[in-house]
Design a protein around this motif. Structure first.
Motif, PDB file in Angstrom:
ATOM      1  N   ASP A  41       0.839  -1.206   0.000  1.00 23.90           N
ATOM      2  CA  ASP A  41       0.000   0.000   0.000  1.00 23.90           C
ATOM      3  C   ASP A  41       0.870   1.250   0.000  1.00 23.90           C
ATOM      4  N   ILE A  42       1.957   1.206   0.737  1.00 27.60           N
ATOM      5  CA  ILE A  42       2.856   2.357   0.782  1.00 27.60           C
ATOM      6  C   ILE A  42       3.490   2.571  -0.587  1.00 27.60           C
ATOM      7  N   HIS A  43       3.983   1.501  -1.194  1.00 29.26           N
ATOM      8  CA  HIS A  43       4.591   1.612  -2.525  1.00 29.26           C
ATOM      9  C   HIS A  43       3.603   2.134  -3.563  1.00 29.26           C
ATOM     10  N   ALA A  44       2.420   1.522  -3.613  1.00 29.72           N
ATOM     11  CA  ALA A  44       1.482   1.785  -4.712  1.00 29.72           C
ATOM     12  C   ALA A  44       0.503   2.922  -4.428  1.00 29.72           C
ATOM     13  N   LEU A  45       0.114   3.094  -3.177  1.00 32.79           N
ATOM     14  CA  LEU A  45      -0.894   4.097  -2.836  1.00 32.79           C
ATOM     15  C   LEU A  45      -0.315   5.305  -2.110  1.00 32.79           C
ATOM     16  N   GLY A  46       0.896   5.166  -1.598  1.00 34.35           N
ATOM     17  CA  GLY A  46       1.544   6.280  -0.919  1.00 34.35           C
ATOM     18  C   GLY A  46       1.025   6.547   0.475  1.00 34.35           C
ATOM     19  N   LEU A 135      -3.993  -8.126  -6.788  1.00 33.57           N
ATOM     20  CA  LEU A 135      -3.124  -6.955  -6.920  1.00 33.57           C
ATOM     21  C   LEU A 135      -3.747  -5.897  -7.827  1.00 33.57           C
ATOM     22  N   ALA A 136      -4.329  -6.311  -8.935  1.00 37.18           N
ATOM     23  CA  ALA A 136      -4.968  -5.354  -9.848  1.00 37.18           C
ATOM     24  C   ALA A 136      -6.140  -4.657  -9.166  1.00 37.18           C
ATOM     25  N   ASP A 137      -6.954  -5.403  -8.435  1.00 38.47           N
ATOM     26  CA  ASP A 137      -8.104  -4.816  -7.733  1.00 38.47           C
ATOM     27  C   ASP A 137      -7.675  -3.835  -6.648  1.00 38.47           C
ATOM     28  N   HIS A 138      -6.569  -4.130  -5.987  1.00 37.19           N
ATOM     29  CA  HIS A 138      -6.124  -3.265  -4.891  1.00 37.19           C
ATOM     30  C   HIS A 138      -5.355  -2.037  -5.354  1.00 37.19           C
ATOM     31  N   TYR A 139      -4.559  -2.185  -6.408  1.00 34.87           N
ATOM     32  CA  TYR A 139      -3.605  -1.122  -6.721  1.00 34.87           C
ATOM     33  C   TYR A 139      -3.790  -0.443  -8.073  1.00 34.87           C
TER      34      TYR A 139
END
Length: 167
Positions: A41-46, A135-139
């Motif tokens: 989440d940190i990597h992809a969503l910040g 992963l696609a659904d989340h990020y």
């Protein structure tokens, strides 16, 4: 440095299944996925997911994060997610774990619905598809499979080659 660069992260994706359809097993699997992939989440969503913010606060971890730190995280997200996938994991809840904490091997059980490799790892090709969908659904980021395979004891043949059609 160069805004045209594509920067990604790399995670070891091991999807977590519940051992049964019991609500406690399903919830345990959900908590295991949250604990294993919060850093994505940190990597992809910040940002940190809310469940980790609560965990960090309850345990007095990282008391020094600033609003400036949060801005940097939000502005520094990855362009894609790289992943390795080799197997899935199955967990079972325990009454001795009422908080549903993910404590790894203590909760892991064999999945009777998948074969095992020579190394005792689940052989779960559909788990790769499940991982990609999750992963696609989340990020909502492009995905890049960088490792995938099956661990086995290979036999070197007379011509110094390994023939591995089982892979």
């Amino acid at each position: 440095i160069n805004p045209d660069f594509q920067i990604g992260c790399m995670i070891n994706m091991t999807p977590v299944y519940p051992a049964s359809s019991k609500p406690a097993d399903i919830f345990q699997a959900e908590k295991a996925m949250q604990r294993r992939y919060w850093f994505s989440d940190i990597h992809a969503l910040g940002k940190y997911p809310e469940n980790m913010e609560v965990f960090l606060k309850q345990n007095n971890f990282r008391p020094d994060i600033t609003s400036e730190d949060r801005i940097v995280l939000k502005e520094g997200t990855v362009d894609y997610i790289g992943l390795s996938y080799y197997n899935s994991m199955t967990v079972q809840s325990k009454e001795s774990n009422p908080g549903f904490h993910f404590i790894g091997p203590e909760l892991t059980v064999d999945n009777p619905n998948v074969e095992k490799s020579d190394w005792g790892w689940p052989i779960d090709p559909l788990g790769l598809r499940y991982s990609l969908n999750w992963l696609a659904d989340h990020y909502h980021k492009p995905l890049f499979i960088v490792e995938n395979g099956l661990g086995a004891y290979d036999q070197v043949e007379n011509n110094q080659q390994i023939h591995d059609p089982y892979r």
